[in-house]
Design a protein around this motif. Structure first.
Motif, PDB file in Angstrom:
ATOM      1  N   HIS A  49       7.081   1.890  -1.238  1.00 29.83           N
ATOM      2  CA  HIS A  49       6.987   1.831  -2.700  1.00 29.83           C
ATOM      3  C   HIS A  49       6.929   3.225  -3.326  1.00 29.83           C
ATOM      4  O   HIS A  49       6.360   3.396  -4.409  1.00 29.83           O
ATOM      5  CB  HIS A  49       5.726   1.041  -3.121  1.00 29.83           C
ATOM      6  CG  HIS A  49       5.780  -0.400  -2.793  1.00 29.83           C
ATOM      7  ND1 HIS A  49       5.251  -0.901  -1.632  1.00 29.83           N
ATOM      8  CD2 HIS A  49       6.310  -1.459  -3.464  1.00 29.83           C
ATOM      9  CE1 HIS A  49       5.439  -2.210  -1.594  1.00 29.83           C
ATOM     10  NE2 HIS A  49       6.084  -2.573  -2.704  1.00 29.83           N
ATOM     11  N   ARG A  50       7.470   4.224  -2.652  1.00 24.85           N
ATOM     12  CA  ARG A  50       7.345   5.601  -3.139  1.00 24.85           C
ATOM     13  C   ARG A  50       7.870   5.723  -4.572  1.00 24.85           C
ATOM     14  O   ARG A  50       8.834   5.080  -4.961  1.00 24.85           O
ATOM     15  CB  ARG A  50       8.020   6.584  -2.200  1.00 24.85           C
ATOM     16  CG  ARG A  50       9.488   6.402  -2.036  1.00 24.85           C
ATOM     17  CD  ARG A  50      10.039   7.389  -1.000  1.00 24.85           C
ATOM     18  NE  ARG A  50      11.421   7.066  -0.688  1.00 24.85           N
ATOM     19  CZ  ARG A  50      11.811   6.328   0.326  1.00 24.85           C
ATOM     20  NH1 ARG A  50      10.908   5.854   1.148  1.00 24.85           N
ATOM     21  NH2 ARG A  50      13.076   6.075   0.533  1.00 24.85           N
ATOM     22  N   GLY A  51       7.171   6.566  -5.304  1.00 22.78           N
ATOM     23  CA  GLY A  51       7.542   6.805  -6.690  1.00 22.78           C
ATOM     24  C   GLY A  51       6.865   5.882  -7.677  1.00 22.78           C
ATOM     25  O   GLY A  51       6.917   6.108  -8.880  1.00 22.78           O
ATOM     26  N   SER A  52       6.167   4.868  -7.199  1.00 18.71           N
ATOM     27  CA  SER A  52       5.501   3.940  -8.121  1.00 18.71           C
ATOM     28  C   SER A  52       3.991   4.200  -8.111  1.00 18.71           C
ATOM     29  O   SER A  52       3.462   4.908  -7.256  1.00 18.71           O
ATOM     30  CB  SER A  52       5.775   2.486  -7.712  1.00 18.71           C
ATOM     31  OG  SER A  52       5.072   2.167  -6.531  1.00 18.71           O
ATOM     32  N   ALA A  53       3.313   3.608  -9.069  1.00 15.65           N
ATOM     33  CA  ALA A  53       1.850   3.731  -9.145  1.00 15.65           C
ATOM     34  C   ALA A  53       1.192   3.044  -7.954  1.00 15.65           C
ATOM     35  O   ALA A  53       0.124   3.456  -7.497  1.00 15.65           O
ATOM     36  CB  ALA A  53       1.340   3.138 -10.458  1.00 15.65           C
ATOM     37  N   LEU A  58      -2.011   2.967  -2.737  1.00 17.60           N
ATOM     38  CA  LEU A  58      -1.988   2.702  -1.291  1.00 17.60           C
ATOM     39  C   LEU A  58      -2.343   3.955  -0.494  1.00 17.60           C
ATOM     40  O   LEU A  58      -3.048   3.875   0.521  1.00 17.60           O
ATOM     41  CB  LEU A  58      -0.615   2.162  -0.882  1.00 17.60           C
ATOM     42  CG  LEU A  58      -0.306   0.743  -1.360  1.00 17.60           C
ATOM     43  CD1 LEU A  58       1.172   0.414  -1.123  1.00 17.60           C
ATOM     44  CD2 LEU A  58      -1.197  -0.260  -0.663  1.00 17.60           C
ATOM     45  N   ILE A  59      -1.882   5.112  -0.931  1.00 16.45           N
ATOM     46  CA  ILE A  59      -2.213   6.368  -0.243  1.00 16.45           C
ATOM     47  C   ILE A  59      -3.716   6.639  -0.342  1.00 16.45           C
ATOM     48  O   ILE A  59      -4.354   7.041   0.635  1.00 16.45           O
ATOM     49  CB  ILE A  59      -1.384   7.540  -0.809  1.00 16.45           C
ATOM     50  CG1 ILE A  59       0.069   7.390  -0.363  1.00 16.45           C
ATOM     51  CG2 ILE A  59      -1.953   8.880  -0.368  1.00 16.45           C
ATOM     52  CD1 ILE A  59       1.025   8.358  -1.009  1.00 16.45           C
TER      53      ILE A  59
END
Length: 172
Positions: A49-53, A58-59
């Motif tokens: 889902h990189r680039g999303s809130a 999650l990180i």
């Protein structure tokens, strides 16, 4: 220099030392492994889902999982490193703990017996609980000690050596 070395008395020599067995790291290691796998899963979902809130969330949760996962194994490692069990030519010295320290120091003349309690797994991996019984009914149990039978044997040898010296001195 450890606790035992710092607390030796005049003419006292360390004859045998042991420590907590590595088996005490198993449960904390499993817990830490679970949190590490959870963090990997969360990081992989964040990558998807990189680039999303959602990725940022999650990180953050993955980092928290790693932080919580490190605590049990680090605590167990510190506890293992901070524990000392020694037989000297004069005493038995037992110490566990860092912040809350539990010690037992008993002169060999005051030792009535050293009990060893080992289950089947303890016998297979050579660890167990030792209980030092002193005169006056005192009993000091210490669990997950590596090589408990050897520890007891060393205590018995030092008591015998001490008795031999006392007998030789009395015969003069």
């Amino acid at each position: 220099m450890g606790y035992v070395e710092q607390n030796l008395i005049t003419d006292e020599q360390i004859k045998y030392e042991t420590h907590l067995h590595w088996v005490m790291l198993l449960v904390p290691g499993i817990i830490s492994g679970f949190f590490f796998l959870l963090a990997l899963y969360l990081f992989s979902r964040a990558f998807a889902h990189r680039g999303s809130a959602d990725a940022t969330t999650l990180i953050i949760f993955g980092a928290v999982a790693i932080a919580f996962g490190d605590l049990p194994i680090l605590t167990a490692i510190i506890q293992r490193k901070a524990s000392e069990f020694a037989v000297t030519n004069k005493r038995i010295i037992l110490k566990v703990g860092v912040i809350r320290r539990k010690t037992a120091e008993m002169f060999l003349e005051k030792v009535e017996s050293v009990g060893v309690d080992q289950g089947i797994v303890g016998r297979m991996f050579n660890y167990g609980e030792i209980t030092v019984h002193g005169t006056g009914g005192t009993a000091e149990p210490f669990d997950k000690i590596s090589h408990p039978l050897e520890f007891r044997r060393q205590v018995q040898e030092q008591i015998a050596a001490l008795s031999g010296k006392a007998g030789a001195a009395g015969a003069r």
